[in-house]
Scaffold this active site. Sequence first.
Site, mmCIF file in Angstrom:
data_model
loop_
_atom_site.group_PDB
_atom_site.id
_atom_site.type_symbol
_atom_site.label_atom_id
_atom_site.label_comp_id
_atom_site.label_asym_id
_atom_site.label_seq_id
_atom_site.Cartn_x
_atom_site.Cartn_y
_atom_site.Cartn_z
ATOM 1 N N GLY A 18 0.854 -1.158 0.123
ATOM 2 C CA GLY A 18 -0.009 -0.006 -0.379
ATOM 3 C C GLY A 18 1.051 1.249 0.002
ATOM 4 O O GLY A 18 2.393 0.856 0.128
ATOM 5 N N GLU A 101 -4.729 4.284 11.560
ATOM 6 C CA GLU A 101 -5.889 5.204 12.311
ATOM 7 C C GLU A 101 -7.134 4.789 12.001
ATOM 8 O O GLU A 101 -7.357 4.544 10.577
ATOM 9 C CB GLU A 101 -5.460 6.590 12.043
ATOM 10 C CG GLU A 101 -6.300 7.691 12.404
ATOM 11 C CD GLU A 101 -5.777 9.169 12.137
ATOM 12 O OE1 GLU A 101 -6.700 10.024 12.776
ATOM 13 O OE2 GLU A 101 -4.784 9.333 11.360
ATOM 14 N N GLU A 212 -2.534 13.017 27.202
ATOM 15 C CA GLU A 212 -3.555 13.747 26.408
ATOM 16 C C GLU A 212 -4.823 13.723 27.468
ATOM 17 O O GLU A 212 -5.049 12.839 28.493
ATOM 18 C CB GLU A 212 -4.080 13.057 25.442
ATOM 19 C CG GLU A 212 -2.909 13.273 24.295
ATOM 20 C CD GLU A 212 -3.449 12.687 22.939
ATOM 21 O OE1 GLU A 212 -4.451 12.020 23.088
ATOM 22 O OE2 GLU A 212 -3.124 13.134 22.066
ATOM 23 N N HIS A 250 -6.008 15.607 21.087
ATOM 24 C CA HIS A 250 -7.106 14.892 20.174
ATOM 25 C C HIS A 250 -8.482 15.274 20.200
ATOM 26 O O HIS A 250 -8.760 15.317 21.193
ATOM 27 C CB HIS A 250 -7.086 13.476 20.130
ATOM 28 C CG HIS A 250 -5.625 12.868 19.522
ATOM 29 N ND1 HIS A 250 -4.820 12.090 20.212
ATOM 30 C CD2 HIS A 250 -5.163 13.006 18.221
ATOM 31 C CE1 HIS A 250 -3.776 11.608 19.612
ATOM 32 N NE2 HIS A 250 -4.300 12.118 18.162
#
Length: 292
Positions: A18, A101, A212, A250
């Site tokens: 890919g 992701e 986070e 995020h």
Amino acid sequence: MSILINKDTRVMTQGITGKAGAFHTKTSREYANGRNCYVAGVNPKKAGERYEGIPIFGSVADAKRDTGANVSVIYVPPAFAAAAIDEAVAAELDLVICITEGIPVRDLIRTRDKMRGGKTILIGPNCPGIITPDEIKIGIMPGHIHKKGRIGVVSRSGTLTYEAVGQLMDQGLGQSSCVGIGGDPVNGLKHIDVLRMFNDDPDTDAVIMVGEIGGTDEENAARWVKENMKKPVVGFIAGVTAPAGKRMGHAGAIISGGKGTAQEKLGVMEDCGIKVTLNPAEMGRLLKSVLR
């Protein structure tokens, strides 16, 4: 010494043909000992072919058997990535690093359940990968910003991993290993797992931990640090508002019932003896100050 990977690691790429898999396998192979470390690719439809001289196999088991690969890095599209992890776990690889992701949460829950009791360690998904500077990199991080040294880095944020490394380099500090664990709610290694490894690593003197908003992983790690860590730890939470007024973190981070806020995490970390900063531009200087 290092944690998790070194110049003797042998890597296969699942999804090597890919666009992302091909590009990052090529750049990783060109880094340090990469030509010796990257030994196989996996694509069931292209078994028997080669990419950049790397043989492609129809399955993870075949690649492991014929090349001795013990680590896999995954660039498979989201709909098929959990199955790719399952295949690597079934082949009993030592380590799987999933860069992909956007994998459905339900798929990851099933995969993590299948992993229980097995030997395979998972990093990610949705992570930049891991690097042991001047030896090997597995993932998408830019190798040229790293230099071998004695500071460990563990981060949920990919871009802040690079920021921390850049600041360490500005302070003349190299890294023992840098681990991007990813920011997804269902993932593999947590901060606490990587901190344990750095604590046991004789070639790591101190650690930068980047968290986070969302979840309680950072608080759990901080409490473990207070009771067990023999080395200084510097922390930052993406999601706190820095002095410049910009918010880091995020968009998908989930805060529930007042838990998981940046302020709460920073408070627990400070209470547990971790030196924290509200400004992501100060991570490197703060780390150097604790070494003095």
